[in-house]
Design an enzyme around this catalytic site. Structure first.
Site, PDB file in Angstrom:
ATOM      1  N   ASN A   9      43.365  40.593  36.144  1.00 30.09           N
ATOM      2  CA  ASN A   9      44.751  40.850  36.526  1.00 30.09           C
ATOM      3  C   ASN A   9      45.621  39.945  35.654  1.00 30.09           C
ATOM      4  O   ASN A   9      45.713  38.747  35.898  1.00 30.09           O
ATOM      5  CB  ASN A   9      44.942  40.528  38.013  1.00 30.09           C
ATOM      6  CG  ASN A   9      46.393  40.666  38.449  1.00 30.09           C
ATOM      7  OD1 ASN A   9      47.246  41.124  37.686  1.00 30.09           O
ATOM      8  ND2 ASN A   9      46.673  40.262  39.689  1.00 30.09           N
ATOM      9  N   LYS A  11      48.684  39.830  35.489  1.00 34.57           N
ATOM     10  CA  LYS A  11      49.979  39.509  36.141  1.00 34.57           C
ATOM     11  C   LYS A  11      51.103  39.706  35.134  1.00 34.57           C
ATOM     12  O   LYS A  11      51.029  40.626  34.314  1.00 34.57           O
ATOM     13  CB  LYS A  11      49.919  38.105  36.750  1.00 34.57           C
ATOM     14  CG  LYS A  11      48.690  37.941  37.664  1.00 34.57           C
ATOM     15  CD  LYS A  11      48.706  36.737  38.533  1.00 34.57           C
ATOM     16  CE  LYS A  11      47.453  36.724  39.405  1.00 34.57           C
ATOM     17  NZ  LYS A  11      47.412  35.611  40.346  1.00 34.57           N
ATOM     18  N   HIS A  94      48.464  43.186  46.333  1.00 33.15           N
ATOM     19  CA  HIS A  94      48.189  41.810  45.908  1.00 33.15           C
ATOM     20  C   HIS A  94      49.047  40.841  46.722  1.00 33.15           C
ATOM     21  O   HIS A  94      50.180  41.154  47.087  1.00 33.15           O
ATOM     22  CB  HIS A  94      48.494  41.663  44.410  1.00 33.15           C
ATOM     23  CG  HIS A  94      47.981  40.376  43.853  1.00 33.15           C
ATOM     24  ND1 HIS A  94      48.668  39.194  43.998  1.00 33.15           N
ATOM     25  CD2 HIS A  94      46.833  40.081  43.194  1.00 33.15           C
ATOM     26  CE1 HIS A  94      47.948  38.224  43.439  1.00 33.15           C
ATOM     27  NE2 HIS A  94      46.843  38.729  42.945  1.00 33.15           N
ATOM     28  N   GLU A  96      50.723  38.366  45.914  1.00 37.82           N
ATOM     29  CA  GLU A  96      52.040  38.064  45.329  1.00 37.82           C
ATOM     30  C   GLU A  96      53.039  39.160  45.667  1.00 37.82           C
ATOM     31  O   GLU A  96      54.227  38.892  45.858  1.00 37.82           O
ATOM     32  CB  GLU A  96      51.891  37.861  43.812  1.00 37.82           C
ATOM     33  CG  GLU A  96      51.222  36.521  43.507  1.00 37.82           C
ATOM     34  CD  GLU A  96      50.370  36.494  42.252  1.00 37.82           C
ATOM     35  OE1 GLU A  96      50.539  37.354  41.371  1.00 37.82           O
ATOM     36  OE2 GLU A  96      49.499  35.588  42.163  1.00 37.82           O
ATOM     37  N   GLU A 166      41.019  38.197  48.384  1.00 35.64           N
ATOM     38  CA  GLU A 166      41.625  37.090  47.655  1.00 35.64           C
ATOM     39  C   GLU A 166      42.294  36.133  48.646  1.00 35.64           C
ATOM     40  O   GLU A 166      43.433  36.372  49.069  1.00 35.64           O
ATOM     41  CB  GLU A 166      42.685  37.617  46.672  1.00 35.64           C
ATOM     42  CG  GLU A 166      42.139  38.562  45.621  1.00 35.64           C
ATOM     43  CD  GLU A 166      43.003  38.569  44.364  1.00 35.64           C
ATOM     44  OE1 GLU A 166      42.449  38.288  43.285  1.00 35.64           O
ATOM     45  OE2 GLU A 166      44.212  38.821  44.458  1.00 35.64           O
ATOM     46  N   GLY A 172      45.304  30.946  41.858  1.00 40.91           N
ATOM     47  CA  GLY A 172      46.068  30.150  40.906  1.00 40.91           C
ATOM     48  C   GLY A 172      46.110  28.667  41.234  1.00 40.91           C
ATOM     49  O   GLY A 172      46.901  27.921  40.669  1.00 40.91           O
ATOM     50  N   SER A 211      40.803  31.848  41.675  1.00 39.07           N
ATOM     51  CA  SER A 211      40.257  30.766  40.845  1.00 39.07           C
ATOM     52  C   SER A 211      38.796  30.993  40.466  1.00 39.07           C
ATOM     53  O   SER A 211      38.032  30.036  40.340  1.00 39.07           O
ATOM     54  CB  SER A 211      40.452  29.397  41.522  1.00 39.07           C
ATOM     55  OG  SER A 211      41.837  29.129  41.699  1.00 39.07           O
TER      56      SER A 211
END
Ligand code: 13P
Length: 248
Positions: A9, A11, A94, A96, A166, A172, A211
């Protein structure tokens, strides 16, 4: 036996030059990779990535889509447009998008539905916040997220869905879920699917994201219910991404 899937991904990271370098770098290292490999690139670079990867082992995905078929939705991208570019995969839900753009379980379920109706394969993301884990609510949260989609599209649709677990606190941050933590939640997700159809539950790929890197990938992907990875930061360098692909 479920196949291993490793998806990158990117992003909101790309230029034309980076797309070229990264896609070519991955393509050049794929000959000894057995996993299915997907790169989810930003919308403006989808066509470029598709052109570079025709007839190759590298599949291309988008990172989002709108809940509507078409119309007056300025700035949005439809499932039909993604399909029209010969892109097969799309990330949906996702964390985010959930936390920064207000995507609720209902919106995520609608996006999964329109993706499937247009012949796309969603990479359907679920995961709990750190506070939710600390309060002992991981299964309640992840179970709710999965059931919202089952309720909308039905369990049969999971024949064409890739799930990605996730944990938000691992995205991250450099803090990875331990293999035990990840395996426990993956098994739980599979049990929620099995409550509806055991065969589909056993065949649905469930990827881990958060991660994942070349050092921890092998142990995570080696867990019984972890079928690969959804990779953020480490997918932005061909070398590290390929090392993860080889771990599968
Ligand atoms: P990182 O691998 O950078 O933690 O990101 C994971 C992720 O969000 C993939 O979708």
């Amino acid at each position: 036996m479920r196949e291993v899937i490793v998806a990158g991904n990117w992003k909101m990271n790309a230029t034309k030059e980076m797309t070229n370098t990264l896609v070519m770098g991955v393509l050049n290292g794929l000959s000894d990779v057995n996993a299915k490999v997907i790169a989810c690139v930003p919308f403006p670079y989808l066509s470029q990535a598709v052109a570079l990867t025709t007839h190759s082992q590298l599949n291309i995905g988008a990172q989002n889509l709108n809940t509507n078929e078409s119309g007056a939705f300025t700035g949005e991208v439809s499932a039909e447009m993604i399909k029209d570019l010969d892109v097969q995969y799309v990330i949906v839900g996702h964390s985010e998008r959930r936390s920064l753009y207000g995507e609720t379980d209902k919106i995520v379920a609608e996006k999964i539905e329109i993706a499937i109706n247009n012949g796309l394969t969603p990479l359907f993301c679920v995961g709990e916040l750190l506070s939710e884990r600390e309060e002992g609510n991981t299964e309640a949260v992840v179970g709710r997220q999965v059931r919202a989609v089952i309720d909308r599209v039905g369990i049969e649709a999971f024949r064409d869905i890739i799930v990605a677990y996730e944990p938000v606190w691992a995205i991250g941050t450099g803090v990875t879920a331990t293999p035990e933590q990840a395996q426990e939640t993956h098994a739980f997700i599979r049990s929620v699917l099995a409550d509806n159809d055991n065969d589909i539950a056993q065949s649905t790929p469930i990827l881990y994201g958060g991660s994942m890197n070349p050092i921890n990938a092998e142990e995570l992907i080696g867990c019984k219910d972890i079928d690969g990875g959804l990779i953020g930061g480490a997918s932005l360098k061909a070398d590290s991404f390929l090392q993860i692909c080889r771990a599968g």
